[in-house]
Design an enzyme around this catalytic site. Sequence first.
Site, mmCIF file in Angstrom:
data_model
loop_
_atom_site.group_PDB
_atom_site.id
_atom_site.type_symbol
_atom_site.label_atom_id
_atom_site.label_comp_id
_atom_site.label_asym_id
_atom_site.label_seq_id
_atom_site.Cartn_x
_atom_site.Cartn_y
_atom_site.Cartn_z
ATOM 1 N N HIS A 1 -8.308 -9.241 2.354
ATOM 2 C CA HIS A 1 -7.307 -9.947 3.078
ATOM 3 C C HIS A 1 -8.166 -10.963 3.908
ATOM 4 O O HIS A 1 -7.742 -12.097 4.127
ATOM 5 C CB HIS A 1 -6.761 -9.031 4.145
ATOM 6 C CG HIS A 1 -5.697 -8.125 3.580
ATOM 7 N ND1 HIS A 1 -4.317 -8.738 3.015
ATOM 8 C CD2 HIS A 1 -5.505 -6.946 3.348
ATOM 9 C CE1 HIS A 1 -3.665 -7.855 2.708
ATOM 10 N NE2 HIS A 1 -4.093 -6.660 2.551
ATOM 11 N N ASP B 1 -3.981 0.582 -5.588
ATOM 12 C CA ASP B 1 -2.291 0.545 -5.408
ATOM 13 C C ASP B 1 -1.782 -0.802 -5.848
ATOM 14 O O ASP B 1 -0.624 -0.935 -6.057
ATOM 15 C CB ASP B 1 -2.062 0.719 -4.029
ATOM 16 C CG ASP B 1 -2.900 0.037 -3.147
ATOM 17 O OD1 ASP B 1 -4.032 -0.464 -3.601
ATOM 18 O OD2 ASP B 1 -2.690 0.233 -1.748
ATOM 19 N N HIS B 2 -2.750 -1.905 -5.768
ATOM 20 C CA HIS B 2 -2.422 -3.324 -6.285
ATOM 21 C C HIS B 2 -3.599 -4.059 -6.462
ATOM 22 O O HIS B 2 -4.573 -3.734 -5.945
ATOM 23 C CB HIS B 2 -1.349 -3.836 -5.124
ATOM 24 C CG HIS B 2 -1.931 -3.478 -3.890
ATOM 25 N ND1 HIS B 2 -3.014 -4.272 -3.191
ATOM 26 C CD2 HIS B 2 -1.592 -2.757 -2.674
ATOM 27 C CE1 HIS B 2 -3.069 -3.687 -1.995
ATOM 28 N NE2 HIS B 2 -2.434 -3.078 -1.634
ATOM 29 N N HIS C 1 -1.200 -9.448 -0.937
ATOM 30 C CA HIS C 1 -0.573 -8.793 -2.116
ATOM 31 C C HIS C 1 0.714 -8.480 -1.667
ATOM 32 O O HIS C 1 1.023 -8.408 -0.455
ATOM 33 C CB HIS C 1 -1.462 -7.531 -2.421
ATOM 34 C CG HIS C 1 -1.449 -6.653 -1.235
ATOM 35 N ND1 HIS C 1 -0.719 -5.608 -0.947
ATOM 36 C CD2 HIS C 1 -2.568 -6.563 -0.344
ATOM 37 C CE1 HIS C 1 -1.310 -5.119 0.060
ATOM 38 N NE2 HIS C 1 -2.329 -5.297 0.305
ATOM 39 N N TYR D 1 -5.230 10.186 9.251
ATOM 40 C CA TYR D 1 -5.866 9.031 8.991
ATOM 41 C C TYR D 1 -6.796 8.377 10.074
ATOM 42 O O TYR D 1 -6.188 8.182 11.064
ATOM 43 C CB TYR D 1 -4.941 8.054 8.448
ATOM 44 C CG TYR D 1 -5.743 6.780 7.792
ATOM 45 C CD1 TYR D 1 -6.108 6.893 6.658
ATOM 46 C CD2 TYR D 1 -5.474 5.518 8.471
ATOM 47 C CE1 TYR D 1 -6.788 5.746 5.885
ATOM 48 C CE2 TYR D 1 -6.209 4.524 8.075
ATOM 49 C CZ TYR D 1 -6.712 4.534 6.786
ATOM 50 O OH TYR D 1 -7.362 3.420 6.202
ATOM 51 N N ASN E 1 5.792 -1.252 3.730
ATOM 52 C CA ASN E 1 4.876 -0.654 4.658
ATOM 53 C C ASN E 1 5.710 -0.681 5.990
ATOM 54 O O ASN E 1 5.123 0.031 6.961
ATOM 55 C CB ASN E 1 3.712 -1.649 4.668
ATOM 56 C CG ASN E 1 2.728 -1.447 3.689
ATOM 57 O OD1 ASN E 1 2.816 -0.552 2.960
ATOM 58 N ND2 ASN E 1 1.849 -2.258 3.823
ATOM 59 N N THR F 1 1.009 -1.165 -0.065
ATOM 60 C CA THR F 1 0.136 0.142 -0.137
ATOM 61 C C THR F 1 0.773 1.364 0.019
ATOM 62 O O THR F 1 0.799 2.000 -1.083
ATOM 63 C CB THR F 1 -0.878 0.084 1.175
ATOM 64 O OG1 THR F 1 -1.808 -1.035 1.166
ATOM 65 C CG2 THR F 1 -1.809 1.476 1.356
ATOM 66 N N ASP G 1 -9.578 -3.801 0.188
ATOM 67 C CA ASP G 1 -8.398 -4.371 0.565
ATOM 68 C C ASP G 1 -8.550 -5.090 2.027
ATOM 69 O O ASP G 1 -8.305 -6.077 2.387
ATOM 70 C CB ASP G 1 -7.229 -3.126 1.181
ATOM 71 C CG ASP G 1 -5.900 -3.735 1.378
ATOM 72 O OD1 ASP G 1 -5.201 -4.295 0.702
ATOM 73 O OD2 ASP G 1 -5.671 -3.627 2.872
HETATM 74 P P1 AMP Z 1 -1.751 -3.190 3.440
HETATM 75 O O1 AMP Z 1 -2.630 -4.035 2.880
HETATM 76 O O2 AMP Z 1 -0.853 -3.955 4.418
HETATM 77 O O3 AMP Z 1 -0.611 -2.927 2.250
HETATM 78 O O4 AMP Z 1 -1.935 -1.678 4.005
HETATM 79 C C1 AMP Z 1 -3.295 -1.372 4.059
HETATM 80 C C2 AMP Z 1 -3.713 -0.624 5.236
HETATM 81 O O5 AMP Z 1 -2.743 0.702 5.260
HETATM 82 C C3 AMP Z 1 -5.034 -0.210 5.485
HETATM 83 O O6 AMP Z 1 -5.971 -1.029 5.755
HETATM 84 C C4 AMP Z 1 -4.814 1.005 6.200
HETATM 85 O O7 AMP Z 1 -5.141 0.638 7.597
HETATM 86 C C5 AMP Z 1 -3.578 1.462 6.151
HETATM 87 N N1 AMP Z 1 -3.349 2.792 5.368
HETATM 88 C C6 AMP Z 1 -4.013 3.312 4.366
HETATM 89 N N2 AMP Z 1 -3.696 4.773 4.183
HETATM 90 C C7 AMP Z 1 -3.325 5.116 5.343
HETATM 91 C C8 AMP Z 1 -2.829 6.506 5.643
HETATM 92 N N3 AMP Z 1 -2.895 7.335 5.098
HETATM 93 N N4 AMP Z 1 -2.336 6.453 7.028
HETATM 94 C C9 AMP Z 1 -2.115 5.426 7.723
HETATM 95 N N5 AMP Z 1 -2.416 4.021 7.548
HETATM 96 C C10 AMP Z 1 -2.954 3.910 6.426
HETATM 97 ZN ZN ZN Z 2 -3.150 -1.666 -0.574
HETATM 98 ZN ZN ZN Z 3 -3.558 -4.844 2.108
#
Ligand code: AMP
Ligand code: ZN
Ligand code: ZN
Length: 406
Positions: A193, A236-237, A342, A153, A89, A68, A189
């Site tokens: 998951h 994003d993916h 992902h 956020y 991340n 993400t 997302d």
């Molecule tokens: P991931 O699936 O691990 O790549 O990350 C997705 C997660 O990123 C989402 O479920 C959110 O909790 C977190 N996320 C997305 N945008 C933000 C943001 N602007 N600030 C903090 N966390 C975020």
């Molecule tokens: Zn994502």
């Molecule tokens: Zn994710």
Amino acid sequence: MKKIIFILFALILLPISIYSQSQPYVILISFDGFRWDYANRGISPNIDIMKKDGVSALSLRPCFPTKTFPNHYAIVTGMYPENNGLIANSMHDPYTNEYYKLSDSIQVRNGKWYLGEAFWETAQRNGIISASYFWPGSEISPKYRRPKYFKRYVHTRAYKARVDGIINWLKLPYAERPHFLTLYFSATDDIGHKFNPDSKEVNGAIIKEDSMLGLLFKKLKKINLYDSTNVILVSDHGMTEINKDRTVNIQSILKDFDVEYQQGGPFMLIQPKPDEVNEVYQLLLKNQNHFNVYTKANIPARFHYSNNPFIPDIIISADLGWSLTTDKSAKYMAKMKTGGNHGWDNNTLDMQGIFFAMGPDFKVGYKTATINNIDIYPLLCKIFNISPRSNIDGKLEDIEFILKNR
Ligand code: AMP
Ligand code: ZN
Ligand code: ZN
């Protein structure tokens, strides 16, 4: 005399009004983890409007790793993660021993991790006001690196409130009104998951996010900005199904070595002791089954994943759908019933995202093959007629054909 004063005023005001009226509007929307094919399930009527009235790409190719933060930040900077600073991340700075992770809001807001220049900063240097209803990198310090208007956020923030936030910014008096805005939703997302990409639950998330697009269109019409606003919808993916039987425990291969493990699942980063890098690499190479192992020196150039001091010496990329574990995460995986993830190779089909764009600057009913997410930053610069930073990876020539000839 009055006449002369009037003409003088008109001469001064005319260029100002032409300049301000010519600033376009762009709303950049992300549906996190919205796989390329979700838009072809016949359950997203508002995306269908964008297909009919705008540009649709077969897919949006993300950067490696297909996570993400690296990819949202690649979209707004035009830079690969190795160059935009967000190599994952979560990160470890071995020089200061600081750690970055999404749940640590202090580090998430710490500008030191974010290299390059996000589009909102480029825009603001050029007199274009920006606003963000969530986007990775939009909350960082120092202040000049953030959009003028932004929100901290909150994962649970109601989706309608996010759309209302955008509309309220667009209702501001002209001089205070943003022209570049971002909007973010995570349902595909979150649910992707928990269940998997083919579940009815994911279809529910697609319908929910698509309905927010519909709500945005309705509200833009109400404030008379529908026809003059460019809407760009990206993800994003993608997402793929994982299975507890498709795992490889890397720690069991490296049991005789004391290494630092980072990440896990679709890819893993390994930092051995400096004099053991080659030994660890050779051992992984010998056991290469359901994954590819690379060193920072030999990772194929197409990954664009070596030119960053925070990337450890060894990178392992699992085969699609396979998960790399350590002893601890293997136990966690064993309990898993179903799910998606992902982070795999950005050229795999399931990791592809979406790109749709509609508005006065885009061709109508135009279809294109896959485009790269790093090319969106130069595209935005072109729409606003401003110069991009010279150190970006994205190329305008690879994307500008989707714009109307102006
Ligand atoms: P991931 O699936 O691990 O790549 O990350 C997705 C997660 O990123 C989402 O479920 C959110 O909790 C977190 N996320 C997305 N945008 C933000 C943001 N602007 N600030 C903090 N966390 C975020
Ligand atoms: Zn994502
Ligand atoms: Zn994710």
